[in-house]
Motif scaffolding. Structure first.
Motif, PDB file in Angstrom:
ATOM      1  N   UNK A   5       0.849  -1.184   0.000  1.00 21.51           N
ATOM      2  CA  UNK A   5       0.000   0.000   0.000  1.00 21.51           C
ATOM      3  C   UNK A   5       0.892   1.245   0.000  1.00 21.51           C
ATOM      4  N   UNK A   6       0.675   2.132  -0.988  1.00 23.67           N
ATOM      5  CA  UNK A   6       1.484   3.351  -1.065  1.00 23.67           C
ATOM      6  C   UNK A   6       0.598   4.578  -1.256  1.00 23.67           C
ATOM      7  N   UNK A   7       1.095   5.684  -0.751  1.00 23.37           N
ATOM      8  CA  UNK A   7       0.437   6.970  -0.914  1.00 23.37           C
ATOM      9  C   UNK A   7       1.472   7.949  -1.453  1.00 23.37           C
ATOM     10  N   UNK A   8       1.172   8.550  -2.600  1.00 21.56           N
ATOM     11  CA  UNK A   8       2.091   9.504  -3.238  1.00 21.56           C
ATOM     12  C   UNK A   8       1.922  10.898  -2.662  1.00 21.56           C
ATOM     13  N   UNK A   9       3.036  11.551  -2.380  1.00 20.94           N
ATOM     14  CA  UNK A   9       3.030  12.994  -2.209  1.00 20.94           C
ATOM     15  C   UNK A   9       2.738  13.547  -3.604  1.00 20.94           C
ATOM     16  N   UNK A  10       2.169  14.724  -3.683  1.00 18.07           N
ATOM     17  CA  UNK A  10       1.787  15.281  -4.988  1.00 18.07           C
ATOM     18  C   UNK A  10       2.976  15.387  -5.932  1.00 18.07           C
ATOM     19  N   UNK A  11       4.174  15.625  -5.406  1.00 19.13           N
ATOM     20  CA  UNK A  11       5.345  15.779  -6.274  1.00 19.13           C
ATOM     21  C   UNK A  11       5.682  14.504  -7.045  1.00 19.13           C
ATOM     22  N   UNK A  12       5.200  13.354  -6.610  1.00 18.81           N
ATOM     23  CA  UNK A  12       5.485  12.101  -7.302  1.00 18.81           C
ATOM     24  C   UNK A  12       4.760  12.049  -8.648  1.00 18.81           C
ATOM     25  N   UNK A  13       3.580  12.622  -8.718  1.00 17.95           N
ATOM     26  CA  UNK A  13       2.864  12.683  -9.997  1.00 17.95           C
ATOM     27  C   UNK A  13       3.686  13.476 -11.015  1.00 17.95           C
ATOM     28  N   UNK A  14       4.322  14.554 -10.552  1.00 13.54           N
ATOM     29  CA  UNK A  14       5.195  15.346 -11.418  1.00 13.54           C
ATOM     30  C   UNK A  14       6.422  14.546 -11.853  1.00 13.54           C
ATOM     31  N   UNK A  15       6.981  13.754 -10.938  1.00 12.38           N
ATOM     32  CA  UNK A  15       8.144  12.927 -11.265  1.00 12.38           C
ATOM     33  C   UNK A  15       7.807  11.936 -12.390  1.00 12.38           C
ATOM     34  N   UNK A  19       9.064  12.042 -16.511  1.00 13.58           N
ATOM     35  CA  UNK A  19       9.866  10.852 -16.828  1.00 13.58           C
ATOM     36  C   UNK A  19      11.113  10.728 -15.954  1.00 13.58           C
ATOM     37  N   UNK A  20      11.058  11.248 -14.748  1.00 16.52           N
ATOM     38  CA  UNK A  20      12.175  11.101 -13.817  1.00 16.52           C
ATOM     39  C   UNK A  20      12.135   9.734 -13.151  1.00 16.52           C
ATOM     40  N   UNK A  21      10.941   9.165 -13.079  1.00 19.60           N
ATOM     41  CA  UNK A  21      10.786   7.793 -12.591  1.00 19.60           C
ATOM     42  C   UNK A  21       9.811   7.071 -13.507  1.00 19.60           C
ATOM     43  N   UNK A  22       9.937   5.774 -13.546  1.00 17.53           N
ATOM     44  CA  UNK A  22       9.010   4.966 -14.340  1.00 17.53           C
ATOM     45  C   UNK A  22       7.693   4.837 -13.592  1.00 17.53           C
ATOM     46  N   UNK A 121       0.367   3.294   5.745  1.00 16.67           N
ATOM     47  CA  UNK A 121       0.643   3.152   4.317  1.00 16.67           C
ATOM     48  C   UNK A 121       2.035   3.724   4.044  1.00 16.67           C
ATOM     49  N   UNK A 122       2.782   3.093   3.174  1.00 18.09           N
ATOM     50  CA  UNK A 122       4.103   3.586   2.785  1.00 18.09           C
ATOM     51  C   UNK A 122       3.949   4.911   2.048  1.00 18.09           C
ATOM     52  N   UNK A 123       4.616   5.936   2.543  1.00 21.47           N
ATOM     53  CA  UNK A 123       4.542   7.272   1.947  1.00 21.47           C
ATOM     54  C   UNK A 123       5.686   7.444   0.961  1.00 21.47           C
ATOM     55  N   UNK A 124       5.378   7.975  -0.226  1.00 23.86           N
ATOM     56  CA  UNK A 124       6.371   8.171  -1.277  1.00 23.86           C
ATOM     57  C   UNK A 124       6.473   9.668  -1.562  1.00 23.86           C
ATOM     58  N   UNK A 125       7.656  10.231  -1.340  1.00 25.97           N
ATOM     59  CA  UNK A 125       7.846  11.665  -1.570  1.00 25.97           C
ATOM     60  C   UNK A 125       9.231  11.950  -2.139  1.00 25.97           C
ATOM     61  N   UNK A 126       9.291  13.009  -2.936  1.00 25.01           N
ATOM     62  CA  UNK A 126      10.574  13.480  -3.443  1.00 25.01           C
ATOM     63  C   UNK A 126      10.978  14.781  -2.745  1.00 25.01           C
ATOM     64  N   UNK A 127      10.225  15.161  -1.731  1.00 22.16           N
ATOM     65  CA  UNK A 127      10.535  16.345  -0.938  1.00 22.16           C
ATOM     66  C   UNK A 127      11.563  15.919   0.116  1.00 22.16           C
ATOM     67  N   UNK A 128      12.792  16.367  -0.047  1.00 16.84           N
ATOM     68  CA  UNK A 128      13.880  15.916   0.828  1.00 16.84           C
ATOM     69  C   UNK A 128      13.620  16.224   2.298  1.00 16.84           C
ATOM     70  N   UNK A 141       8.557   5.649   4.838  1.00 14.46           N
ATOM     71  CA  UNK A 141       8.705   6.600   3.741  1.00 14.46           C
ATOM     72  C   UNK A 141       9.816   6.124   2.806  1.00 14.46           C
ATOM     73  N   UNK A 142       9.615   6.351   1.518  1.00 25.79           N
ATOM     74  CA  UNK A 142      10.650   6.092   0.519  1.00 25.79           C
ATOM     75  C   UNK A 142      10.632   7.219  -0.503  1.00 25.79           C
ATOM     76  N   UNK A 143      11.679   7.271  -1.291  1.00 25.28           N
ATOM     77  CA  UNK A 143      11.747   8.208  -2.414  1.00 25.28           C
ATOM     78  C   UNK A 143      11.182   7.511  -3.652  1.00 25.28           C
ATOM     79  N   UNK A 144      10.686   8.279  -4.621  1.00 25.51           N
ATOM     80  CA  UNK A 144      10.104   7.678  -5.826  1.00 25.51           C
ATOM     81  C   UNK A 144      11.068   6.747  -6.562  1.00 25.51           C
ATOM     82  N   UNK A 145      12.346   7.043  -6.518  1.00 26.11           N
ATOM     83  CA  UNK A 145      13.334   6.218  -7.210  1.00 26.11           C
ATOM     84  C   UNK A 145      13.422   4.803  -6.644  1.00 26.11           C
TER      85      UNK A 145
END
Length: 149
Positions: A5-15, A19-22, A121-128, A141-145
């Motif tokens: 189960x994952x929840x994206x921070x809004x910045x992940x949609x931008x990633x 095309x910064x992540x698949x 839920x595992x949180x996914x964010x690219x906000x450092x 928490x994990x990074x999108x990569x």
């Protein structure tokens, strides 16, 4: 194999759009969101970009959890959900984020992250900074990569 189960921070949609992540593998993940991510996407000024972000959002077709804290100006009745902590996590998250760097969207980041915490839920964010705060609080928490495509 059980899906994660994952929840994206809004910045992940931008990633994903940039095309910064698949695109994450839907066979490995169950996607969740709050009404706030959709609201933030709708605030995108570039119409074409907004449509593309909405396309990604609709493709993942997330299950929606209401926000856990009621803060004036963020969401409406029906977009919130009772929470035992009563906004305590949001306050802690925002305080820690502000301590690192005061940004205008720290409250939004805190509200979204609080849902991931409350729902386990595992949180996914690219906000450092948000990533660092979640790690400091020993939250998932994990990074999108780190997502598997």
């Amino acid at each position: 194999m059980e899906k994660i189960k994952i929840l994206f921070d809004t910045n992940v949609f931008n990633e994903i759009l940039d095309s910064k992540i698949a695109f994450p593998n839907p066979n490995k993940y169950i996607f969740y969101a709050t009404p706030l991510q959709l609201s933030e996407i709708h605030k995108t000024k570039d119409t074409s970009r907004k449509e593309n972000l909405l396309g990604i959002y609709n493709t993942i077709n997330p299950q929606i959890f209401g926000l856990k804290s009621m803060i004036w100006g963020y969401m409406t009745w029906g977009t919130m959900q009772w929470n035992e902590t009563g906004g305590h996590e949001t306050s802690i998250l925002k305080e820690k984020l502000d301590g690192k760097k005061k940004k205008s969207n720290n409250i939004e980041d805190s509200l979204i992250a609080e849902v991931a915490i409350a729902e386990n839920i595992l949180f996914v964010t690219n906000d450092q900074l948000l990533y660092e705060v979640m790690k400091e609080m020993n939250k998932s928490v994990i990074k999108p990569s780190e997502l598997e495509s």
